[in-house]
Each structure stands twice: as C-alpha cells, then as structure tokens.
Scaffold this active site. Structure first.
Site, PDB file in Angstrom:
ATOM      1  NE  ARG A  77     -61.980   2.819 -97.331  1.00  0.00           N
ATOM      2  CZ  ARG A  77     -62.167   1.899 -96.376  1.00  0.00           C
ATOM      3  NH1 ARG A  77     -63.301   1.867 -95.706  1.00  0.00           N
ATOM      4  NH2 ARG A  77     -61.234   1.013 -96.094  1.00  0.00           N
ATOM      5  NE  ARG A 146     -67.338   2.325 -92.753  1.00  0.00           N
ATOM      6  CZ  ARG A 146     -66.287   1.499 -92.666  1.00  0.00           C
ATOM      7  NH1 ARG A 146     -65.751   0.983 -93.761  1.00  0.00           N
ATOM      8  NH2 ARG A 146     -65.770   1.192 -91.498  1.00  0.00           N
ATOM      9  CE  LYS A 215     -65.892  -2.436 -91.045  1.00  0.00           C
ATOM     10  NZ  LYS A 215     -64.741  -2.966 -91.780  1.00  0.00           N
ATOM     11  CE  LYS A 217     -68.107  -2.466 -95.345  1.00  0.00           C
ATOM     12  NZ  LYS A 217     -66.988  -3.356 -95.653  1.00  0.00           N
ATOM     13  CB  CYS A 437     -57.380  -6.593 -99.662  1.00  0.00           C
ATOM     14  SG  CYS A 437     -56.129  -7.511 -98.751  1.00  0.00           S
ATOM     15  CB  CYS A 443     -53.690  -3.257 -94.521  1.00  0.00           C
ATOM     16  SG  CYS A 443     -54.975  -3.813 -93.385  1.00  0.00           S
ATOM     17  CB  CYS A 482     -55.857 -10.406 -92.453  1.00  0.00           C
ATOM     18  SG  CYS A 482     -57.226  -9.229 -92.381  1.00  0.00           S
ATOM     19  CB  CYS A 486     -60.837  -5.872 -97.647  1.00  0.00           C
ATOM     20  SG  CYS A 486     -60.751  -5.405 -95.910  1.00  0.00           S
TER      21      CYS A 486
HETATM   22 FE1  SRM Z   1     -61.992  -3.546 -95.451  1.00  0.00          FE
HETATM   23  C1  SRM Z   1     -60.676  -3.083 -92.381  1.00  0.00           C
HETATM   24  C2  SRM Z   1     -59.406  -1.971 -96.862  1.00  0.00           C
HETATM   25  C3  SRM Z   1     -63.725  -3.352 -98.342  1.00  0.00           C
HETATM   26  C4  SRM Z   1     -64.068  -5.976 -94.316  1.00  0.00           C
HETATM   27  N1  SRM Z   1     -60.359  -2.602 -94.728  1.00  0.00           N
HETATM   28  C5  SRM Z   1     -60.024  -2.477 -93.413  1.00  0.00           C
HETATM   29  C6  SRM Z   1     -58.831  -1.540 -93.257  1.00  0.00           C
HETATM   30  C7  SRM Z   1     -59.361  -0.155 -93.049  1.00  0.00           C
HETATM   31  C8  SRM Z   1     -57.811  -1.938 -92.161  1.00  0.00           C
HETATM   32  C9  SRM Z   1     -57.981  -1.348 -90.797  1.00  0.00           C
HETATM   33  O1  SRM Z   1     -59.046  -1.514 -90.167  1.00  0.00           O
HETATM   34  O2  SRM Z   1     -57.035  -0.724 -90.312  1.00  0.00           O
HETATM   35  C10 SRM Z   1     -58.180  -1.717 -94.651  1.00  0.00           C
HETATM   36  C11 SRM Z   1     -57.305  -0.572 -95.150  1.00  0.00           C
HETATM   37  C12 SRM Z   1     -56.182  -1.126 -95.972  1.00  0.00           C
HETATM   38  C13 SRM Z   1     -55.403  -0.122 -96.700  1.00  0.00           C
HETATM   39  O3  SRM Z   1     -54.200   0.023 -96.409  1.00  0.00           O
HETATM   40  O4  SRM Z   1     -55.939   0.523 -97.590  1.00  0.00           O
HETATM   41  C14 SRM Z   1     -59.375  -2.094 -95.487  1.00  0.00           C
HETATM   42  N2  SRM Z   1     -61.670  -2.693 -97.230  1.00  0.00           N
HETATM   43  C15 SRM Z   1     -60.495  -2.182 -97.652  1.00  0.00           C
HETATM   44  C16 SRM Z   1     -60.522  -1.907 -99.143  1.00  0.00           C
HETATM   45  C17 SRM Z   1     -59.686  -0.704 -99.555  1.00  0.00           C
HETATM   46  C18 SRM Z   1     -60.072  -3.185 -99.855  1.00  0.00           C
HETATM   47  C19 SRM Z   1     -59.898  -3.120-101.351  1.00  0.00           C
HETATM   48  O5  SRM Z   1     -59.220  -4.011-101.851  1.00  0.00           O
HETATM   49  O6  SRM Z   1     -60.450  -2.270-102.022  1.00  0.00           O
HETATM   50  C20 SRM Z   1     -62.038  -1.746 -99.337  1.00  0.00           C
HETATM   51  C21 SRM Z   1     -62.525  -0.340 -99.124  1.00  0.00           C
HETATM   52  C22 SRM Z   1     -63.969  -0.213 -99.461  1.00  0.00           C
HETATM   53  C23 SRM Z   1     -64.520   1.177 -99.453  1.00  0.00           C
HETATM   54  O7  SRM Z   1     -64.258   1.931-100.386  1.00  0.00           O
HETATM   55  O8  SRM Z   1     -65.285   1.490 -98.542  1.00  0.00           O
HETATM   56  C24 SRM Z   1     -62.554  -2.649 -98.233  1.00  0.00           C
HETATM   57  N3  SRM Z   1     -63.656  -4.424 -96.177  1.00  0.00           N
HETATM   58  C25 SRM Z   1     -64.154  -4.301 -97.443  1.00  0.00           C
HETATM   59  C26 SRM Z   1     -65.133  -5.309 -97.697  1.00  0.00           C
HETATM   60  C27 SRM Z   1     -65.856  -5.556 -99.007  1.00  0.00           C
HETATM   61  C28 SRM Z   1     -67.124  -4.794 -99.126  1.00  0.00           C
HETATM   62  O9  SRM Z   1     -67.431  -3.916 -98.318  1.00  0.00           O
HETATM   63  O10 SRM Z   1     -67.874  -5.091-100.066  1.00  0.00           O
HETATM   64  C29 SRM Z   1     -65.220  -6.072 -96.533  1.00  0.00           C
HETATM   65  C30 SRM Z   1     -66.085  -7.341 -96.351  1.00  0.00           C
HETATM   66  C31 SRM Z   1     -67.511  -7.050 -96.169  1.00  0.00           C
HETATM   67  C32 SRM Z   1     -67.816  -6.792 -94.733  1.00  0.00           C
HETATM   68  O11 SRM Z   1     -67.787  -5.639 -94.325  1.00  0.00           O
HETATM   69  O12 SRM Z   1     -68.045  -7.764 -93.994  1.00  0.00           O
HETATM   70  C33 SRM Z   1     -64.290  -5.501 -95.590  1.00  0.00           C
HETATM   71  N4  SRM Z   1     -62.350  -4.347 -93.645  1.00  0.00           N
HETATM   72  C34 SRM Z   1     -63.203  -5.392 -93.411  1.00  0.00           C
HETATM   73  C35 SRM Z   1     -63.071  -5.801 -92.030  1.00  0.00           C
HETATM   74  C36 SRM Z   1     -63.859  -6.935 -91.332  1.00  0.00           C
HETATM   75  C37 SRM Z   1     -65.067  -6.421 -90.700  1.00  0.00           C
HETATM   76  C38 SRM Z   1     -65.785  -7.453 -89.905  1.00  0.00           C
HETATM   77  O13 SRM Z   1     -66.987  -7.335 -89.735  1.00  0.00           O
HETATM   78  O14 SRM Z   1     -65.181  -8.380 -89.394  1.00  0.00           O
HETATM   79  C39 SRM Z   1     -62.078  -4.966 -91.472  1.00  0.00           C
HETATM   80  C40 SRM Z   1     -61.559  -5.007 -90.025  1.00  0.00           C
HETATM   81  C41 SRM Z   1     -62.322  -4.099 -89.146  1.00  0.00           C
HETATM   82  O15 SRM Z   1     -63.250  -3.405 -89.546  1.00  0.00           O
HETATM   83  O16 SRM Z   1     -61.984  -4.113 -87.959  1.00  0.00           O
HETATM   84  C42 SRM Z   1     -61.645  -4.078 -92.517  1.00  0.00           C
HETATM   85 FE1  SF4 Z   2     -56.152  -5.363 -94.539  1.00  0.00          FE
HETATM   86 FE2  SF4 Z   2     -57.164  -7.733 -94.091  1.00  0.00          FE
HETATM   87 FE3  SF4 Z   2     -58.630  -5.917 -95.339  1.00  0.00          FE
HETATM   88 FE4  SF4 Z   2     -56.597  -6.990 -96.567  1.00  0.00          FE
HETATM   89  S1  SF4 Z   2     -58.426  -8.088 -95.865  1.00  0.00           S
HETATM   90  S2  SF4 Z   2     -57.033  -4.806 -96.486  1.00  0.00           S
HETATM   91  S3  SF4 Z   2     -55.132  -7.322 -94.966  1.00  0.00           S
HETATM   92  S4  SF4 Z   2     -57.948  -5.790 -93.256  1.00  0.00           S
END
Ligand code: SRM
Ligand code: SF4
Length: 571
Positions: A77, A146, A215, A217, A437, A443, A482, A486
């Site tokens: 990323r 981030r 993390k 943001k 996502c 993922c 899930c 994201c």
């Molecule tokens: Fe996310 C984890 C993809 C934005 C909340 N996110 C992940 C992981 C890395 C899975 C993992 O932990 O192994 C995913 C990788 C999937 C893949 O195969 O690419 C993933 N997140 C993404 C992306 C690529 C989704 C997308 O459709 O674009 C976004 C990458 C953003 C970036 O460039 O940095 C992405 N993730 C977000 C957002 C939205 C935002 O930031 O505005 C959220 C919700 C906001 C937040 O942080 O609360 C988000 N991602 C999560 C979470 C839940 C965190 C939590 O506090 O509970 C996880 C799980 C974790 O961190 O353990 C997670």
């Molecule tokens: Fe993976 Fe869940 Fe984030 Fe989708 S919402 S990319 S399934 S961690």
C-alpha cells in the site's frame, strides 16, 4: 505495581518493543529464499512498511487438496498524501502493477494505491521501483499515522490549496524517523543503523519505541464537500472560510468504523468537534492528538485500541480538557459554525483555472484493470503517457486526470472510447456512489465477497431504481466483506456488511454526505434477497418523500421500526 498486576499487553506490543524501530529480522527473512512466510513478529512489523503478507484464498482449497501449502503473496500500500501522483509516478506504478503485482492497481478508500499478489522474491525489487519515483510505502499500514486525506480536486480555490499543502505537512511531520532508517535497510540496501544507545524520544520523537496502540487516521475536508468522510477519521480538520479564504479548521477527533461480530464493546463512532485551530497550528494540533492517543490508547486489547474509544470512554469534555492541558500549547477555542452540507464526487470535466481542466472518472470499486473490451488500465496509461497529466485519487475510490486543456478534450475522449472507458455521466448514480472493499480473494479477514459481488448488486439496484423512476437519485451503497468497515459502510445510506457465506447484514439510514451513522435493520440477508427486500422501502420513499428529501433522510424520518416493517424484518 507488581509485575503480576501489570496489564497484559497485546502480543503486537511485544513485536514493536523488540522490533528495533521496525527492523525486526526482516532483512534476514527476505534474504533467505528458504523462508516461505514471515515470522509472527515480522508479519506485524512489515505492516509499518506498508505491506501485508497475504494468501491467495481462491487457491486455498485446491492447494490444500493437493497437499501443498498456502500460496503466500504480499499486498503493498502506498502513502500518497491527498492522493497526488505525477504523470511519471503514475506510469511507474502502472509498470509495477504489470511487472510484479496481479496486473491491477487498486484505488483505496484512503486515496492511495494497493498492489496485490506480489511474491516474496519480488518484494525488494518492487519496493525499490516504487521508491525510485519518490513514492514511499512507509506507514501505509501499521500502528502509525496512515495516509493523510484531503479533497484532491485541483480547483483554483484557496481553501483546497491550503488543505492540500497542510495534508503534506502533517504527513511529513507524523512520518516515522528511526523507522525510516529500518525501511531503507530492509528495502533499499541502506546501511544498517542501530538506535541501541539513543533514547527512544530522540530516535522516534513522536512515537517512541512502541509506536501507537493502533492505526491513526487524519483527513482534511470542506463543509460543502466532505469527499474524505471526515467524521470517520481519528482526526479531522474541517476548513472554515471567510469570504472564500481559509481562516482555520474545526478539529474533530475520535471517529472510526470498525466493529467485530459478537463483541458489543466495538462499534462505529463519528468524530466529535474538539475545537478550532488556525492554519499555523494544524501540525502542532495533529502532533498533540497523536501523542494523546499514544499515551492513553489501549495497548492490551487491540479490538478497543482506537482513539474513538478514548473519546467515547472519556466523553468530549474530558478529551478537550486533556488535549488542551497536556498536548497542545495553543489557545482553547470553540469550534466555529460550519456544518457539513455536501459531498462532491468530482466526476466529469471541470475547471482548474488558468485555462486548465481536470477530468474525474468513476472507477468501479477502485479497481484499475483491463477486462474484455473494458480496458481501463491500458486506457488510463495511454492518456497519461500522451498528455503527461498528473493524477489524483479520491477517497471515494475514483481518479482524476489533471492539467489538461480544452484542446486535449477530444483526444482524451477518443482514447476513452477506444479503450471502452465510459464517461461518468453515462453511469448510473448508484454505481457512481457505491464503494466496496477488496475482500476475497486477498483479504484474510473477509467472510464474504465484496468487490467481486458489488457489480452484480449494482445491476440489480439499477433495474429496481429505474423501474421506480428513481434512477437519478444519488444513493450511496457501500459493501464490505466483514464488519471492519473498510469502505465506510456505516456512513452510507445503504451499508451491506459481510456476515458469512453469502449472507450480509443490512444497515440503512446514513446520508450520502457522511454526516450520520446508519443503523442495522436486518442480519443474515442472503445476497440475492438484498435488493428484492429493499424494493418496497424504495417504493414507499418514492411515494412519500418530501420534496427534495434524500433517501437516507427519508428513512431516518420514518424511523427504524417502519423501515424494518417495509423490508420485512423483525421489528
Ligand atoms: Fe481497512 C484491515 C483494506 C480502509 C478499517 N483493511 C484491513 C486489511 C489490511 C486486512 C487485514 O488486516 O489483513 C485489508 C486489506 C485487504 C486487501 O486485500 O487489500 C484492508 N482498508 C482496506 C482498503 C484497501 C479498503 C478499500 O476498499 O480501499 C482501504 C485502504 C486504505 C488506505 O489506503 O490506507 C481500507 N480500513 C479502511 C477504512 C476506511 C478509512 O480509513 O477511511 C476503515 C474504517 C475506518 C477505521 O479505521 O475505523 C478500515 N481495516 C479496517 C479495520 C478495522 C479497524 C478497527 O478499528 O476495528 C481492519 C482490521 C484491523 O485493523 O485489524 C482493517
Ligand atoms: Fe477485509 Fe473486512 Fe476490510 Fe473488507 S472490510 S477489506 S473484508 S478487513
């Protein structure tokens, strides 16, 4: 406190504490071809470098039958503050996608690119190719700040210009320092550097040795254009303008989306207004909030380790008191009156001033790829190579081609036709306002499909909505595989969140400007029943909406019980 009473820290805290400022034994494990997959500690640490070890989940079953192990691979990323890339950087990223990754570029919901499917043996070359263009991946993931979001539209508007510059400044200020040395050693053949004799507050002045609890943001946004979904962020700066000039920012803190099934202590929360800062105070305020999180975030339970829970558990008054007393030297000021009133997707041809134009294109679920006659990746490459136009990515998973002229327009549109790229105005509103996502196959946390399921769902929505005469309504539909959220599904009018297998939880009632959380209306809805279930509700919206009333506002007005009745859920 005796040792036995000391809080039990999460294992990741140990990985960080023992990790020598993000180095771990990554150089050794990447140098050794016999190492198929990383150790647990290095799996944690590589995230700070902007990469996750993943597995091809599509291949899992057959490989398991054949008795061969998992198909390990890496996701990478980028860190792109404000989503900005020069034409040359874009072309280099396109090369990386073709040479080392799975042939696609994935625009993320945080204005960045992800590459999927990079093999361990190609990691160093890939990272070197990325860095050669002055793009980094350091801090793309991990317990640090981030990618910093800012509305990327290159309009000739002083507020946008200032916030884009401040996004760069905050990103630079909050970047790891000692961690950057480890990054250079691991990926760029930098000299090994040890900080053993250096105090942590000197080696890594903002984060210290164990970085953040989780993390962090940051986003910048405008009241009339909340395209970065500022209320979903740990820290948000909402521009306040007077006579078109930016005078400062309302500071919001404590937003976040992620929640965990069957864990009632986890939930999405909107960021709360903390105060008002002048432009010159923004970087110091960001440092203050991140240090508050560093010191007060939960390091025992990673499920509750986000800043949003500090805000929730303390309440906004205590949060303000602690911030202004211990973490920020500037004056305590009340937030100004600046309600969020809109969100611009920035699609189509628009003026940049000075005779220049930009073209905003809708990218379905952010995936830049070639598929059959739809050759988005090749088409974008051809346009960027020919016109040398800079590229910007939006937090709504879309792309902008910048710095074009009126004379370029015919040529650009001819290339779009040649490569099968639709003009945004020919796409349905629901497609333009949807996000999903990646989920399966990359993922590891996905429990359902998302990105691959969304196009089929959008088709069903299009048929249903146009059948009801609602085809022109901008309705935000966001899907995730899930509950982690994201694609920020809990802030959309219709959130569809993976529950397992082919079932989803339905959330309804946010708004398309990201001002409100939606509410769960039914759990365990089979994929093929999602749109049929919503049809009566949309028919009722069509019949009973007030003039100009948006779908999310309508369902909020009629209330949850009525919505559940209309979709046939248990009330
Ligand atoms: Fe996310 C984890 C993809 C934005 C909340 N996110 C992940 C992981 C890395 C899975 C993992 O932990 O192994 C995913 C990788 C999937 C893949 O195969 O690419 C993933 N997140 C993404 C992306 C690529 C989704 C997308 O459709 O674009 C976004 C990458 C953003 C970036 O460039 O940095 C992405 N993730 C977000 C957002 C939205 C935002 O930031 O505005 C959220 C919700 C906001 C937040 O942080 O609360 C988000 N991602 C999560 C979470 C839940 C965190 C939590 O506090 O509970 C996880 C799980 C974790 O961190 O353990 C997670
Ligand atoms: Fe993976 Fe869940 Fe984030 Fe989708 S919402 S990319 S399934 S961690």
């Amino acid at each position: 406190m005796s040792d036995e009473n000391a809080p039990k820290l999460s294992p990741v805290e140990g990985h960080k504490a023992e990790g020598h400022y993000l180095r771990g034994t990554l150089p050794e494990e990447f140098a050794d071809p016999a190492v198929e997959h990383l150790s647990e500690a290095n799996k944690s640490l590589i995230k700070f470098h902007g990469s996750y070890q993943q597995e091809d989940r599509d291949a899992r079953k057959n490989r398991s039958k054949a008795g061969v192990g998992k198909a390990y691979m890496f996701m990478i990323r980028l860190k792109l503050p404000g989503g900005k890339l020069t034409a040359d950087q874009y072309l280099a990223m396109d090369d990386v996608a073709g040479r080392y990754a799975n042939g696609t570029l994935r625009i993320t919901t945080r204005q960045s690119f992800q590459f999927h499917g990079v093999l361990k043996g190609d990691m160093k070359a890939t990272m070197a190719a990325i860095n050669a263009t002055l793009v980094t991946t350091l801090g793309g993931c991990g317990d640090v700040n981030r990618n910093v979001l800012a509305c990327p539209a290159p309009h000739p508007d002083p507020a946008r210009k200032q916030m884009q510059e401040l996004a760069d400044a905050v990103a630079a200020h909050l970047a790891p320092r000692a961690g950057a040395k480890a990054y250079h050693e691991v990926w760029l053949n930098g000299e090994p550097v040890t900080f053993d004799d250096v105090a942590p507050e000197v080696a890594e002045p903002i984060y210290g040795k164990t970085y953040l609890p989780r993390k962090f943001k940051v986003a910048f946004s405008l009241p009339h254009d909340n395209c970065t979904d500022i209320l979903a962020q740990c820290l948000g700066f909402l521009a306040v303008t007077e006579k078109g000039e930016p005078v400062g920012y309302n500071l919001y803190a404590g937003g976040g989306q992620g929640q965990t099934n069957s864990n009632p202590d986890t939930y999405p929360l909107l960021a709360q207004p903390v105060g008002f800062v002048e432009p010159g105070e923004v970087v110091a305020a960001a440092e203050g909030i991140i240090k508050l999180f560093r010191d007060h975030g939960n390091r025992e339970n990673r499920k509750r380790a986000r800043l949003k829970y500090v805000m929730h558990d303390w309440g906004v008054e205590k949060f303000r008191d602690v911030f202004y007393r211990d973490y920020f030297k500037g004056p305590r000021r009340e937030p100004r009156e600046a309600p969020i009133t809109g969100l611009d997707l920035h699609h189509g041809w628009q003026s940049m001033g000075g005779g220049k134009l930009f073209l905003g294109l809708s990218v379905e679920n952010g995936r830049i790829k070639d598929e059959g006659s739809f050759r988005l990746r090749s088409g974008l490459r051809a346009i960027v190579a020919k016109y040398k136009c800079d590229v910007r990515l939006t937090a709504q998973q879309d792309v902008m081609l910048c710095g074009l002229t009126g004379d370029d327009r015919t040529g650009v549109e001819a290339l779009m036709t040649e490569y099968g790229i639709p003009k945004p105005e020919t796409l349905s509103q629901v497609q333009r306002w949807s996000m999903a996502c990646p989920a399966i196959p990359t993922c590891p946390l996905a429990i359902t499909e998302s990105e691959r399921a969304m196009p089929g769902l959008v088709d069903q929505f299009e048929t249903m909505l146009s059948g009801l005469g609602l085809g022109e309504e901008p309705i935000s539909v966001r899907m995730t595989g899930c509950p982690n959220g994201c694609a920020r599904p809990y802030q959309s009018e219709i959130g569809i969140v993976g529950r397992g297998g082919t079932k989803y939880t339905l959330y309804i009632g946010g708004d398309s400007y990201g001002r409100r959380l939606n509410a769960e209306v039914q759990d365990g809805v089979p994929f093929d029943q999602i749109v049929p279930k919503l049809t009566t509700l949309f028919a009722s919206f069509k019949a009973e909406r007030a003039r100009g009333e948006a779908f999310g506002d309508y369902v909020t007005r009629i209330g949850l019980a009525k919505v559940k009745e209309l979709i046939g859920a248990k009330v």
